[in-house]
Design an enzyme around this catalytic site. Structure first.
Site, PDB file in Angstrom:
ATOM      1  CG  ASP A   1      -1.953  -1.138   1.126  1.00  0.00           C
ATOM      2  OD1 ASP A   1      -2.355  -1.478  -0.011  1.00  0.00           O
ATOM      3  OD2 ASP A   1      -2.333  -1.692   2.172  1.00  0.00           O
TER       4      ASP A   1
ATOM      5  CB  CYS B   1       6.773   1.985   3.142  1.00  0.00           C
ATOM      6  SG  CYS B   1       5.525   2.141   4.437  1.00  0.00           S
TER       7      CYS B   1
ATOM      8  CG  ASP C   1      -5.088   0.121   8.378  1.00  0.00           C
ATOM      9  OD1 ASP C   1      -5.539   0.409   7.266  1.00  0.00           O
ATOM     10  OD2 ASP C   1      -4.030  -0.514   8.545  1.00  0.00           O
TER      11      ASP C   1
ATOM     12  NE  ARG D   1      -3.172  -0.157   5.414  1.00  0.00           N
ATOM     13  CZ  ARG D   1      -2.033  -0.726   5.804  1.00  0.00           C
ATOM     14  NH1 ARG D   1      -1.135  -1.073   4.912  1.00  0.00           N
ATOM     15  NH2 ARG D   1      -1.791  -0.955   7.076  1.00  0.00           N
TER      16      ARG D   1
ATOM     17  CE  LYS E   1      -0.997  -4.828   2.822  1.00  0.00           C
ATOM     18  NZ  LYS E   1       0.403  -4.395   2.801  1.00  0.00           N
TER      19      LYS E   1
END
Ligand SMILES: [Zn+2]
Length: 510
Positions: A336, A351, A418, A420, A447
């Site tokens: 992401d 990241c 979050d 997402r 995920k």
């Protein structure tokens, strides 16, 4: 009885036709009047009116007391969309704003769309175009381009773009063939993208030509070479060996197939993924986009929505056909977006290191005869955006920046840690034909659970090696591990987490 009904229908049809003719006559008269007025007052701005309701047209030019939304109701018919050849279309904007708010309006005849049908011609194309010849045939809500749809509106408003521009798709067809897979016609498996989105101009050529409708792809597939400094270093240090095919040369140049995907939501399926009803979803989307898409509320006959959000990109290393071959190994990273780290090298999080690690592992899998895939989602800052993210950074750095408070800081500001929502993420895996994942290059439980929940098993989870974790990002990674992210190492106690601290702003000599 039946013949009576037929008679009534016939009369109604005649009335409707009469009304359409009357309205178009009124339209052409008001257009003439408009032209006369404009010629009298050369500098006067376009004076748009709201239409689509078949009764009052509200002038907007005289002030700001009338809001377009106030002109919504009335079930009655409206004018038919103007013919493409009429002068008002050539100018870019018609003299009236055309609403497509009610299913029974005259001229509203959506192209048939049967989401989940296996045959693409039976499924039908998705269209949101407002071009003169297509506006009445729209079978989806929203606009093309995801978050870029607003720029399209700006381009039209500023007359940089002609409203009647017809895209020329010569030589734009996909660089590789993919599918179709059985998943493409499973209403439970694909709800957040159009499985036929990459083939639109070719599959639906007939309907585009015969019915003069404007259809656009929502997926594009290309091939490229890519260069990353870390991978050059990997080749120099011998961790990656050039093979001339995937990893091309001593500079670590990579050969990749890329798939760009814009979101296309089948609303009943999206609602189901979130465990909510379609009405609640539609209402929330309508209200919290400032009423931007009234059809979410009024057009329950339309089930597809193109939301104004970012899409995703698939980076596939090795032969793309191997992604869907269960006899070949597959390594996958779902990443992401984190622009500050991914592009600009900020060391406050893991990241970019994880992204690079994901790419390197994907390349190795492809070199070994399998497939390596990295999927990049535009969900900046856990889909909270960069402004929220920087506010959190400030709160962290002005506080003590301890791992034990990491998620609390975000929650204090955003209300959640979050946004997402990985529920829709697995769609792309189904679309690529992926049936299992051998190596999942991610530590995220959200995920993992979303993918496994969609029936795609994950055989091995691979965490980011210690050596690749930047010093200042220990706060993030330890907090995540403590919150349930995957690790083969130790999970810290609350006490230990308190001792993991980031550096303060002034401390740059680390
Ligand atoms: Zn980051």
């Amino acid at each position: 009885m039946a013949s009576d009904l037929e008679e009534v229908q016939k009369v109604l049809r005649t009335v409707a036709e009469g009304q359409a003719q009357l309205l178009s006559a009124v339209e052409s008269i008001s257009q003439r009047v408009g032209e006369l007025e404009r010629s009298r007052d050369g500098h006067r701005q376009n004076n748009p009116e709201i239409d689509g309701v078949g009764r009052t047209a509200t002038p907007l030019g005289s002030g700001f007391t009338h809001t377009p939304a106030a002109v919504m109701p009335a079930e009655a018919g409206t004018r038919t969309p103007p013919a493409p050849s009429s002068p008002e279309v050539k100018s870019g904007f018609s003299s009236r704003v055309i609403l497509t708010t009610y299913p029974k309006q005259i001229g509203i005849k959506p192209l048939p769309l049967d989401w989940g049908a296996a045959d693409p011609l039976q499924r039908g194309p998705v269209t949101v175009s407002r071009s003169a010849s297509t506006i009445g045939r729209r079978n989806a809500i929203g606009a093309h381009g995801g978050s870029y749809s607003i720029y399209y509106a700006l381009a039209l408003a500023s007359r940089e773009l002609k409203a009647d521009h017809k895209p020329d798709y010569t030589n734009t067809e996909p660089a590789v063939k993919i599918g179709p897979f059985p998943q493409w016609s499973d209403k439970k498996k694909i709800v957040a993208m159009d499985p036929w989105g990459h083939l639109v101009p070719w599959l639906f050529k007939d309907v585009m030509e015969k019915e003069n409708v404007d259809l656009r792809p929502t997926i594009a597939i290309t091939k490229a070479h890519m260069k990353l400094p870390e991978l050059e270093e990997s080749v120099r240090s011998g961790r990656l060996v050039p093979d001339g095919k995937v990893c091309l040369n001593k500079f670590g140049e990579l050969s990749v197939t890329k798939f760009a995907v814009e979101p296309v939501w089948y609303l009943p399926g999206v609602a189901e993924r979130f465990g909510i009803d379609e009405g609640t979803l539609r209402r929330s989307l309508f209200e919290h986009t400032g009423g931007m898409y009234p059809e979410l509320i009024t057009r329950s006959d339309i089930k597809v929505f193109l939301p104004p959000i970012g899409g995703l990109t698939v980076y596939c290393f090795g032969d793309p056909a191997k992604m869907s071959d269960p006899s070949k190994r597959l390594a996958l990273r779902i990443h992401d977006e984190c622009n500050g780290s991914d592009v600009f090298g900020s060391d406050i999080c893991t990241c970019r290191p994880y992204l690079i690690f994901g790419i390197e592992e994907a390349v190795k899998e492809a070199q070994n005869g399998g497939s390596g895939v990295v999927i990049y989602f535009r969900k900046e800052g856990r889909a909270l955006g960069e402004v929220t993210k920087y506010l959190v950074y400030n709160a962290r750095k002005r506080g003590e920046d301890r791992a034990s408070d990491y998620f609390k800081r975000t929650e204090n500001i955003a209300g959640v840690k979050d946004m997402r929502f990985q529920a829709l993420m697995p769609d792309i895996l189904h679309w690529l034909g992926i049936q299992k994942i051998d190596r999942m290059l991610s530590m995220s439980n959200m995920k993992h659970d979303a993918i496994v929940g969609q029936g795609i098993p994950i055989h091995e989870r691979v965490e980011l090696p210690e050596s690749l974790i930047p010093a200042d990002s220990r706060v993030e990674i330890d907090a995540k591990i403590n919150a349930g992210y995957f690790t083969t190492g130790q999970r810290m106690t609350e006490e230990q987490l308190k001792s993991v601290q980031g550096r303060i702003w002034e401390d740059i000599d680390h």
